[in-house]
Design a protein around this motif. Structure first.
Motif, PDB file in Angstrom:
ATOM      1  N   GLU A   1      -4.392 -48.077  59.523  1.00  0.00           N
ATOM      2  CA  GLU A   1      -4.445 -48.466  58.109  1.00  0.00           C
ATOM      3  C   GLU A   1      -5.542 -49.478  57.812  1.00  0.00           C
ATOM      4  OE1 GLU A   1      -2.573 -47.883  55.107  1.00  0.00           O
ATOM      5  OE2 GLU A   1      -2.250 -46.025  56.198  1.00  0.00           O
TER       6      GLU A   1
ATOM      7  N   ASP B   1      -9.675 -46.919  61.117  1.00  0.00           N
ATOM      8  CA  ASP B   1      -9.530 -46.492  59.725  1.00  0.00           C
ATOM      9  C   ASP B   1     -10.213 -45.152  59.444  1.00  0.00           C
ATOM     10  OD1 ASP B   1     -12.050 -47.493  59.962  1.00  0.00           O
ATOM     11  OD2 ASP B   1     -12.007 -48.619  58.087  1.00  0.00           O
TER      12      ASP B   1
ATOM     13  N   ARG C   1      -7.520 -42.749  59.361  1.00  0.00           N
ATOM     14  CA  ARG C   1      -6.772 -42.829  58.098  1.00  0.00           C
ATOM     15  C   ARG C   1      -7.323 -41.854  57.071  1.00  0.00           C
ATOM     16  NH1 ARG C   1      -7.572 -47.717  54.243  1.00  0.00           N
ATOM     17  NH2 ARG C   1      -6.708 -46.823  52.385  1.00  0.00           N
ATOM     18  N   ALA C   2      -8.634 -41.738  56.994  1.00  0.00           N
ATOM     19  CA  ALA C   2      -9.238 -40.796  56.045  1.00  0.00           C
ATOM     20  C   ALA C   2      -8.841 -39.360  56.378  1.00  0.00           C
ATOM     21  CB  ALA C   2     -10.753 -40.939  56.056  1.00  0.00           C
TER      22      ALA C   2
ATOM     23  N   ILE D   1      -6.058 -38.425  57.921  1.00  0.00           N
ATOM     24  CA  ILE D   1      -4.629 -38.278  57.615  1.00  0.00           C
ATOM     25  C   ILE D   1      -4.430 -38.132  56.109  1.00  0.00           C
ATOM     26  CG2 ILE D   1      -2.395 -39.462  57.662  1.00  0.00           C
ATOM     27  CD1 ILE D   1      -3.249 -40.644  60.377  1.00  0.00           C
ATOM     28  N   GLU D   2      -5.119 -38.939  55.320  1.00  0.00           N
ATOM     29  CA  GLU D   2      -4.991 -38.839  53.863  1.00  0.00           C
ATOM     30  C   GLU D   2      -5.464 -37.483  53.352  1.00  0.00           C
ATOM     31  OE1 GLU D   2      -7.038 -42.153  52.178  1.00  0.00           O
ATOM     32  OE2 GLU D   2      -5.434 -43.561  52.684  1.00  0.00           O
ATOM     33  N   HIS D   3      -6.542 -36.972  53.909  1.00  0.00           N
ATOM     34  CA  HIS D   3      -7.031 -35.650  53.501  1.00  0.00           C
ATOM     35  C   HIS D   3      -6.029 -34.570  53.901  1.00  0.00           C
ATOM     36  CE1 HIS D   3      -9.801 -32.533  52.382  1.00  0.00           C
ATOM     37  NE2 HIS D   3      -9.665 -31.984  53.580  1.00  0.00           N
TER      38      HIS D   3
ATOM     39  N   ILE E   1      -2.796 -34.871  54.277  1.00  0.00           N
ATOM     40  CA  ILE E   1      -1.605 -34.956  53.417  1.00  0.00           C
ATOM     41  C   ILE E   1      -1.908 -34.411  52.022  1.00  0.00           C
ATOM     42  CG2 ILE E   1      -0.041 -36.593  52.279  1.00  0.00           C
ATOM     43  CD1 ILE E   1      -0.035 -38.178  54.896  1.00  0.00           C
ATOM     44  N   SER E   2      -3.120 -34.633  51.504  1.00  0.00           N
ATOM     45  CA  SER E   2      -3.447 -34.084  50.183  1.00  0.00           C
ATOM     46  C   SER E   2      -3.511 -32.557  50.224  1.00  0.00           C
ATOM     47  CB  SER E   2      -4.756 -34.668  49.662  1.00  0.00           C
ATOM     48  OG  SER E   2      -5.844 -34.200  50.416  1.00  0.00           O
TER      49      SER E   2
ATOM     50  N   ASP F   1       0.145 -31.309  50.507  1.00  0.00           N
ATOM     51  CA  ASP F   1       0.854 -31.367  49.224  1.00  0.00           C
ATOM     52  C   ASP F   1       0.529 -30.181  48.327  1.00  0.00           C
ATOM     53  OD1 ASP F   1       2.182 -33.674  49.807  1.00  0.00           O
ATOM     54  OD2 ASP F   1       0.777 -34.987  48.759  1.00  0.00           O
TER      55      ASP F   1
END
Length: 103
Positions: free
Chosen positions: A56, A61, A64-65, A67-69, A71-72, A75
């Motif tokens: 995080e 980090d 993190r980018a 993981i965020e991609h 998850i998007s 979704d």
């Protein structure tokens, strides 16, 4: 048909029916692959808080980018896959004004 019957469970003589697939089995169901990936991330968040803090806010980090991609994308893709599996029909859903939207 209920949603839980739409998941392709792993069946084996040793384990019976299970959603948790042993390491030696080939996983072919994309929904199970995504759910197990999110489950693995939840284990990291809960039981490895120092590693998650590094992801995080620390030196990891860049992960993190990713993981965020992921998850998007998850979704947007997984609900469509689940609805198609439950109903047995192909689903086409587009936002007005998008490239796939009506002209």
């Amino acid at each position: 048909m209920t949603w839980c019957l739409a998941l392709l469970a792993f069946r084996d003589l040793d384990t019976g029916a299970s959603l948790i697939v042993p390491f030696w089995a080939q996983i072919r169901d994309p929904i199970i692959i995504h759910l197990m990936t999110l489950y693995a991330l939840s284990i990291v968040v809960r039981y490895l808080p120092l590693l998650w803090h590094e992801i995080e806010d620390g030196g990891l980090d860049h992960i993190r980018a990713l993981i965020e991609h992921y998850i998007s994308v998850f979704d947007n893709v997984l609900p469509k896959l689940a609805i198609e599996r439950i109903t047995g029909r192909r689903l086409i859903a587009v936002m007005p004004g998008s490239l796939e939207g009506p002209a």
